[in-house]
Design an enzyme around this catalytic site. Structure first.
Site, PDB file in Angstrom:
ATOM      1  N   ASP A 161       0.808  -1.248  -0.054  1.00 27.55           N
ATOM      2  CA  ASP A 161      -0.186  -0.053   0.078  1.00 27.55           C
ATOM      3  C   ASP A 161       0.712   1.448  -0.104  1.00 27.55           C
ATOM      4  OD1 ASP A 161      -2.402   1.303   0.088  1.00 27.55           O
ATOM      5  OD2 ASP A 161      -3.258   0.196   1.798  1.00 27.55           O
TER       6      ASP A 161
ATOM      7  N   ASP B  57     -10.223   3.663  -3.545  1.00 25.94           N
ATOM      8  CA  ASP B  57     -11.055   2.389  -2.922  1.00 25.94           C
ATOM      9  C   ASP B  57     -12.386   2.150  -3.442  1.00 25.94           C
ATOM     10  OD1 ASP B  57      -8.439   2.008  -1.694  1.00 25.94           O
ATOM     11  OD2 ASP B  57      -9.493   2.075   0.385  1.00 25.94           O
TER      12      ASP B  57
END
Ligand code: GLA
Length: 406
Positions: free
Chosen positions: A164, A219
């Site tokens: 990430d 997201d």
């Protein structure tokens, strides 16, 4: 004198030659070395399950074990879902030597035992970290510990790393992802590298040999097209489709655009919308990473995630990402060329009313070829194409999906 000159010449040659040889190795940056060749993994889009969309930080070893059991027995494994990936929040502190440990409350048996369990079910095991000092969930990230973490993952039997981009400060994405890609390669274990940089630094332009997949957007959240005003970074299915579709030419075997994990079965969309979500992901050769509670899924969810004919389109060996070939106000036609000369076709109705959508061989790039052997991939039957035209009445927010030839 002549002898001395020859010795000097030989010494110079050796020094020069050796210098060049050393420069050939030492002169390459890690980025250049990583960029030379791919790691040879993920020749079709990765398939599996990830804990985040359903469980977020509420993940523990019981959930992961139950999911692995369900994947092995529900038909998911047989359908090609392979990786069981724990997302954020599995981490405990680093030990005195800087090695990462597991959260002792949530994972009391440790990560190696969990990985062994997942492998014993015939599945592969994945884990999550971050290129910053902390993950998005505030756990220790890998910055400054890349080689140590890669080695730890290899020792644990990790097969897949999602990496990430939170808390990275002024780090350069190209460099940061190359360091971890290199560390994984040095670990001695083949590990699929899933880059989760959200598309900020346009990884499709430079990460072909760095990662096996790269997120192209922020997201996903469990909604077809209704935005959440409180969460700007959260994208609906249609949002993501519009961001990911134009990048189709950058995807290929070993390096995929990742429009984020699936929401199928999480409750926020209708069955028609989930069928669209799944079909669009397959058309886009997206990684198919289920994000629902596999151990407790209902029949509708199962029938979507286990549609073998749609999965085959996603996993097609040619590895071309499908894209739009026609667009009306609320209707779209998509095509994805397949190995063997066939094509997958999607008729997509974004509107709130049923719509009749049609296409032709010409529009689908089939030229003058006749469209024989047309199969409806959701009705699971052969269909006819009078006058070389493929048409269907498509429900609101729904799709009709076909495979022609091939
Ligand atoms: C980011 C990622 C998500 C998920 C969370 C975990 O938002 O994009 O997919 O991994 O972090 O905290």
């Amino acid at each position: 004198m002549q002898h001395l000159a020859r010795v000097v010449a030989l010494l110079m040659l050796l020094a020069f030659g050796a210098g060049r040889a050393i420069a050939g190795v030492e002169g390459d940056t890690i980025q250049a070395e990583v960029n030379k060749a791919p790691n040879g993994l993920a020749l079709t889009p990765p398939m599996g399950w990830n804990s985040w969309n359903k469980f977020a930080c509420d993940v523990n070893e019981q959930t992961v074990r139950a999911t692995a059991d369900a994947m092995a027995t529900s038909g998911m494994k047989a359908a090609g879902y392979q990786y069981v990936v724990i997302d954020d929040c599995w981490h405990g502190p680093r030990d005195a030597n800087g090695f990462i440990t597991a959260d002792a409350q949530k994972f009391p048996s440790g990560i190696k035992a969990l990985s062994d369990y997942v492998h014993s079910r015939g599945l592969k095991f994945g884990i999550y970290s971050d290129a910053g000092r902390l993950t998005c969930g505030g756990r220790p990230g890998s910055q400054g510990h890349e080689y140590q973490d890669a080695l730890t993952y290899a020792r644990w039997g990790v097969d897949y790393l999602k990496y990430d981009w939170c808390n990275t400060g002024d780090r350069n994405a190209k460099e940061a992802y190359a360091v971890m890609a290199h560390a994984l390669r040095q670990s001695g274990r083949p590990i699929v590298f899933s880059m989760c940089e959200w598309g900020t630094a346009k990884p499709w332009l430079w990460a072909k040999n760095t990662g096996n997949l790269w997120r192209t957007t922020g997201d996903i959240f469990d909604s077809f097209d209704t935005k959440d005003p409180k969460r700007e970074w959260a994208h609906t299915v249609t949002d993501i489709v519009d961001l990911n579709e134009p990048l189709w030419s950058y995807a290929g075997p070993g390096h995929w655009n990742d429009p984020d994990m699936l929401e199928v079965g999480n409750g926020g969309m209708t069955p028609a919308e989930y069928r669209s979500h799944f079909s669009l992901w397959a058309m886009m050769a997206a990684p198919l990473i289920a994000g629902n509670d596999i151990a407790h899924m209902d029949e509708t969810t199962r029938s979507i995630l286990l549609n073998a004919e749609v999965i085959a389109v996603d996993q097609d060996a040619l590895g071309v990402q499908g894209h739009r070939v026609a667009k009306g106000a609320t209707t779209e036609v998509w095509a994805k060329p397949l190995a063997g000369g066939g094509v997958a076709v999607l008729l997509f109705n974004r509107g709130a009313q049923p719509a009749t959508i049609s296409t032709t061989a010409q529009q689908l790039g089939l030229g003058g070829k006749t469209m024989r052997h047309v199969r409806d991939l959701w009705a699971h039957r052969e269909v006819r194409m009078p006058n070389g035209t493929l048409a269907a009445t498509v429900e609101p927010h729904g799709v009709a999906m076909f495979r022609i030839g091939g």
